[in-house]
Design a protein around this motif. Structure first.
Motif, PDB file in Angstrom:
ATOM      1  N   SER A 113      -4.884   1.218   2.778  1.00  0.00           N
ATOM      2  CA  SER A 113      -4.730  -0.103   3.400  1.00  0.00           C
ATOM      3  C   SER A 113      -5.696  -1.099   2.765  1.00  0.00           C
ATOM      4  O   SER A 113      -6.866  -0.785   2.592  1.00  0.00           O
ATOM      5  N   GLN A 114      -5.184  -2.247   2.418  1.00  0.00           N
ATOM      6  CA  GLN A 114      -6.069  -3.312   1.923  1.00  0.00           C
ATOM      7  C   GLN A 114      -6.957  -3.779   3.054  1.00  0.00           C
ATOM      8  O   GLN A 114      -8.181  -3.775   2.946  1.00  0.00           O
ATOM      9  N   SER A 115      -6.334  -4.197   4.154  1.00  0.00           N
ATOM     10  CA  SER A 115      -7.081  -4.836   5.248  1.00  0.00           C
ATOM     11  C   SER A 115      -7.877  -3.843   6.076  1.00  0.00           C
ATOM     12  O   SER A 115      -8.887  -4.186   6.672  1.00  0.00           O
ATOM     13  N   ALA A 123       2.276 -12.322   7.104  1.00  0.00           N
ATOM     14  CA  ALA A 123       0.855 -12.396   7.454  1.00  0.00           C
ATOM     15  C   ALA A 123       0.120 -11.377   6.602  1.00  0.00           C
ATOM     16  O   ALA A 123       0.685 -10.362   6.189  1.00  0.00           O
ATOM     17  N   SER A 174       0.835  -1.209   0.000  1.00  0.00           N
ATOM     18  CA  SER A 174       0.000   0.000   0.000  1.00  0.00           C
ATOM     19  C   SER A 174       0.872   1.262   0.000  1.00  0.00           C
ATOM     20  O   SER A 174       0.493   2.293  -0.548  1.00  0.00           O
ATOM     21  N   THR A 228      -4.145  -2.646   9.602  1.00  0.00           N
ATOM     22  CA  THR A 228      -2.709  -2.584   9.889  1.00  0.00           C
ATOM     23  C   THR A 228      -2.459  -1.640  11.072  1.00  0.00           C
ATOM     24  O   THR A 228      -2.820  -0.458  11.031  1.00  0.00           O
TER      25      THR A 228
HETATM   26  C1  G6P Z   1       1.388  -7.009   5.154  1.00  0.00           C
HETATM   27  C2  G6P Z   1       0.941  -7.729   3.905  1.00  0.00           C
HETATM   28  C3  G6P Z   1       1.227  -6.860   2.673  1.00  0.00           C
HETATM   29  C4  G6P Z   1       0.547  -5.505   2.821  1.00  0.00           C
HETATM   30  C5  G6P Z   1       0.951  -4.816   4.134  1.00  0.00           C
HETATM   31  C6  G6P Z   1       0.067  -3.611   4.405  1.00  0.00           C
HETATM   32  O1  G6P Z   1       2.767  -6.881   5.186  1.00  0.00           O
HETATM   33  O2  G6P Z   1       1.625  -8.971   3.780  1.00  0.00           O
HETATM   34  O3  G6P Z   1       0.738  -7.498   1.509  1.00  0.00           O
HETATM   35  O4  G6P Z   1       0.897  -4.687   1.744  1.00  0.00           O
HETATM   36  O5  G6P Z   1       0.774  -5.710   5.248  1.00  0.00           O
HETATM   37  O6  G6P Z   1      -1.242  -4.061   4.610  1.00  0.00           O
HETATM   38  P1  G6P Z   1      -2.558  -3.228   4.381  1.00  0.00           P
HETATM   39  O7  G6P Z   1      -3.659  -4.205   4.693  1.00  0.00           O
HETATM   40  O8  G6P Z   1      -2.518  -2.085   5.346  1.00  0.00           O
HETATM   41  O9  G6P Z   1      -2.578  -2.791   2.972  1.00  0.00           O
END
Ligand code: G6P
Length: 610
Positions: free
Chosen positions: A350-352, A604, A306, A355
């Protein structure tokens, strides 16, 4: 990080928990465990390794009991062995819990408990919490009060689900800094750290808030804060479909997600892009329009992939909207006492949406009066809820640990946000239309690149044994080089570095010999000639060149060892297209090396610890 599932209802808990854990394994896969209450006593099965190893090595799937908890772990405290695996019980095998997060003051609590004669089997902070709750239960004789009191004492983060053998009709779940969702079924409830473990049971969910707990029985549930103040739970409907969290015929989630990109990219601009007007409508930002208009500066904060999207966002926003942008690793931003004020707009990508560092960074920004915007994939996630306004990525659930489709969706949203900002700051409708038209054509171009997967696979076969890789690009494509290198090291364990192409001469050039594959992102743009000179410098030192180049470029085949052509588009949109062959290259190399693509070692998907 770790995956948590809890079940209470009228069905056998263990099979439901195991199925849920398998769906959550992408969050952590060092060890797994399940506990149920059967005939007034705890059952316990735990094992280092994956959920399938737990099933093979124990009789867990036959375990009786209609209440239970389970966990799949990404180790923070203690090595990933059987003993450190969750669930953790107190010393009387009465209280048992699963925990996601870190109890920061566990050493202090452990010392006090040890002085009182309590012993510990594992090295984990989570067991300390279980023993602590067990001690408080002995004091109060009240399960709920014991959990609440312990949670008020602990520092750090937790998503926990707790059971008490003496209360076989009650599950208690609580969160601080770690997501927890309560799925509300018909006389059954599933608590999980992620909607993926809930969706096959019910679509009705309650997202627990910070410092909130749910007390769940077979007949209902109540929510309250850990300070014992009742709260009003809001039942929401989750929108994800079961097929979205299954592999759908692909050997790996990562490959499935790479191939989903024509659709996910389109979903990112559907209903937003106004091609005829050369503009964008972002409904989620309507409440902050004035603050965006008056912004003096934009700070973008993120982690990992991200953060690479954020760097491209900086180029997009500065070029198109002429507004100053700073990009910060969230982990650095929050600890370096940054200067932020109410005229700043802070964007968290952020994807999730979970974070931990990114979440803390936006809290800091909010505390300093900035307007905080989220660009997040997971609907209802912590970052999505704590920001003032936001734009969802609409990429659908991303399960592969290495982020692919979320990255291109981030670029889709960042391009639209930049176009929107540019139009409010004087960009002509005609220029806007040119950009919007080009963006609309991207999904079909991604399809054409995906059709070259076998071509990329053949290149991957030739370099699968390499020990190092260098990725080089300039301008918009320097962050693409960083992302290409990150993808490769994450899933194939080959050391890879991304660099601005022109910086090669200040160091990396010393590494180049006949064993060094160098990936160039070299589209036909205004710095094309300079990048070709860099390619020639590599060739002169026997380096092997893999070039990502424009379809209209006939010359590059004469200087590169391998060329992967991508359609011609506006320079600002090249990163979207160029990242697709790099995802495929990393994927095929990792498969040739027999690596576990979807669950790379030590990583993770959602990093909810600092
Ligand atoms: C982890 C994942 C990555 C991701 C990063 C940020 O390290 O393995 O793929 O880019 O977290 O995560 P986010 O969910 O905030 O984009």
């Amino acid at each position: 990080m770790c995956g948590i599932v809890g079940y209470i209802g009228n069905k056998r808990a263990a099979p439901i928990i195991l199925a849920g854990l398998k769906r959550l394994e992408y969050r952590g896969y060092d060890s797994a465990g399940v506990s149920t209450i059967d005939g007034g006593a705890l059952t316990m099965a735990k094992k280092a390794g994956k959920v399938a190893d737990l099933e093979r090595a124990t009789t867990v799937s036959k375990t009786e009991g209609t209440i239970g908890i389970g966990h799949t772990r990404w180790a923070t405290h203690g090595v990933p062995n059987d003993v450190n695996a969750h669930p953790h019980a107190d010393s009387s095998d009465n209280i048992v819990l699963v925990h996601n997060g870190i109890i920061e003051n566990y050493v202090t609590i452990k010392k006090k408990l040890t002085a009182q004669g309590y012993a510990f089997k594992s090295d984990t902070d989570s067991e300390v919490l279980a023993v602590f709750i067990g001690m408080l239960y002995k004091t109060f004789g009240n399960f709920e009060q014991a959990v609440r009191t312990a949670l008020c004492e602990v520092e750090g983060t937790f998503g926990i689900v707790v059971m008490c053998a003496e209360h076989p009709d009650m599950l208690i779940a609580a969160r601080r800094g770690s997501p927890l969702i309560l799925g509300v079924g018909n006389d059954e409830y599933v608590v999980a750290s992620d909607a993926a473990a809930i969706v096959s049971h019910t679509r009705q969910v309650v997202y627990l808030h910070e410092n909130e707990m749910a007390i769940v029985t077979r007949n209902g549930f109540t929510t309250k804060t850990i300070l014992d103040i009742e709260t009003d739970p809001v039942i929401e409907e989750i929108s994800i479909e079961l097929e979205q969290i299954e592999k759908g015929g692909f050997p790996h989630f990562m490959l499935k997600e790479i191939f989903e990109q024509p659709t996910t990219f389109h979903d990112g601009f559907r209903g937003r892009l106004l091609v005829d007007e050369g503009n964008v409508r972002l409904g989620g930002l309507s409440t902050v329009t004035d603050r965006l208009l008056n912004a003096k500066r934009i700070i973008i904060t993120a982690c990992g992939t991200s953060w690479h999207a954020a760097l491209i966002g900086e180029y997009l926003l500065e070029n198109m909207a002429r507004i100053p942008v700073e990009v910060e690793y969230a982990s650095e931003f929050r600890y370096r006492n940054p200067i932020i004020d109410s005229s700043d707009v802070v964007i968290a990508i952020s994807q999730s949406g979970e974070t931990a560092d990114t979440l803390s960074a936006i809290r800091l920004a909010k505390a300093n009066g900035a307007t905080v915007i989220g660009m997040v994939n997971v609907v209802g996630s912590s970052i999505a809820r704590e920001t003032d306004a936001g734009v969802y990525l609409h990429a659908g659930p991303e399960i592969g640990v290495a982020s692919t489709k979320a990255f291109t969706s981030q670029l889709c949203v960042l391009t639209q946000f930049s176009l929107y900002m540019a139009r409010t700051r004087g960009m002509s409708a005609e220029t806007g239309r040119e950009i919007a038209t080009a963006l609309e054509a991207i999904p079909e171009m991604i399809e054409r690149i995906l059709a070259k997967s076998d071509e990329v696979k053949e290149i991957a076969r030739q370099y699968a044994d390499a020990s190092n890789f260098l990725y080089l690009g300039r301008g918009y494509n320097f962050p693409v080089a960083l992302e290409g290198a990150l993808k490769l090291k994450e899933i194939s364990y080959i050391h890879a570095e991304g660099y601005p192409a022109a910086e090669m001469k200040h160091g990396p050039i010393a590494l180049i010999n006949e064993n060094m594959p160098v990936v160039f992102i070299a589209p036909k743009d205004e710095i094309y000639e300079k990048v070709v000179s860099n390619i020639e410098e590599v060739r002169a030192r026997q380096g092997k060149v893999i070039a990502i180049a424009s379809e209209s470029d006939d010359f590059i085949d004469t200087v590169a060892n391998h060329v992967i052509k991508i359609p011609d588009t506006l320079p600002m949109l090249i990163p979207i297209l160029a990242s697709i062959p790099l995802q495929l290259l990393a994927y095929h190399i990792a498969v040739f090396r027999d690596c576990n693509v979807d669950m790379p070692r030590n990583l993770a998907k959602s990093v909810t610890v600092e």
